[in-house]
Design a protein around this motif. Sequence first.
Motif: not given
Length: 156
Positions: A59, A61, A64
């Motif tokens: 992930l 990101s 988030e």
Amino acid sequence: VLETQMAIAFLGLAIAGEGNQRAELERLIAELGLQDYVRLLGFRSDTIDLFQAFDLFALSSIREGLPNVVLEAMAMEVPVVATSIAGVPKLVTDGMDGLLVPAGEVGSLHHAIDRLHGNRELADRLSAAARTTIEQRFSFTRRMEKVARVYDSVMQ
């Protein structure tokens, strides 16, 4: 006689989901000649099948909240690499049940992915610990116990 064996590892990238950057990603993939290594899967409802196929989950990101997708990967015992933003450190303890990297630092993300990809023992240890984390802290039963405590405190 010396025998030489050469193993070539290919790392592929699967991106699930939809977003307004799809056309840009398609252009970039083509420009870099990565069509054989990067797949844009679009919306998928068969996430269990996806997680079972993954060697690791990343992930990357920069924004988030508390991403359920990280919880899902951990529950499916897929080793996790994630950016250390917002609620992610509440889910993943770096080096214990996943690897955390600073947001926006591509080199750190690359290093963590490479570290897991090249070390099956580490990946297995982190993914087993991640499953335990889910069972102990984030299972449905645990969440309902927390909700019950909130209701109890409000009712008193």
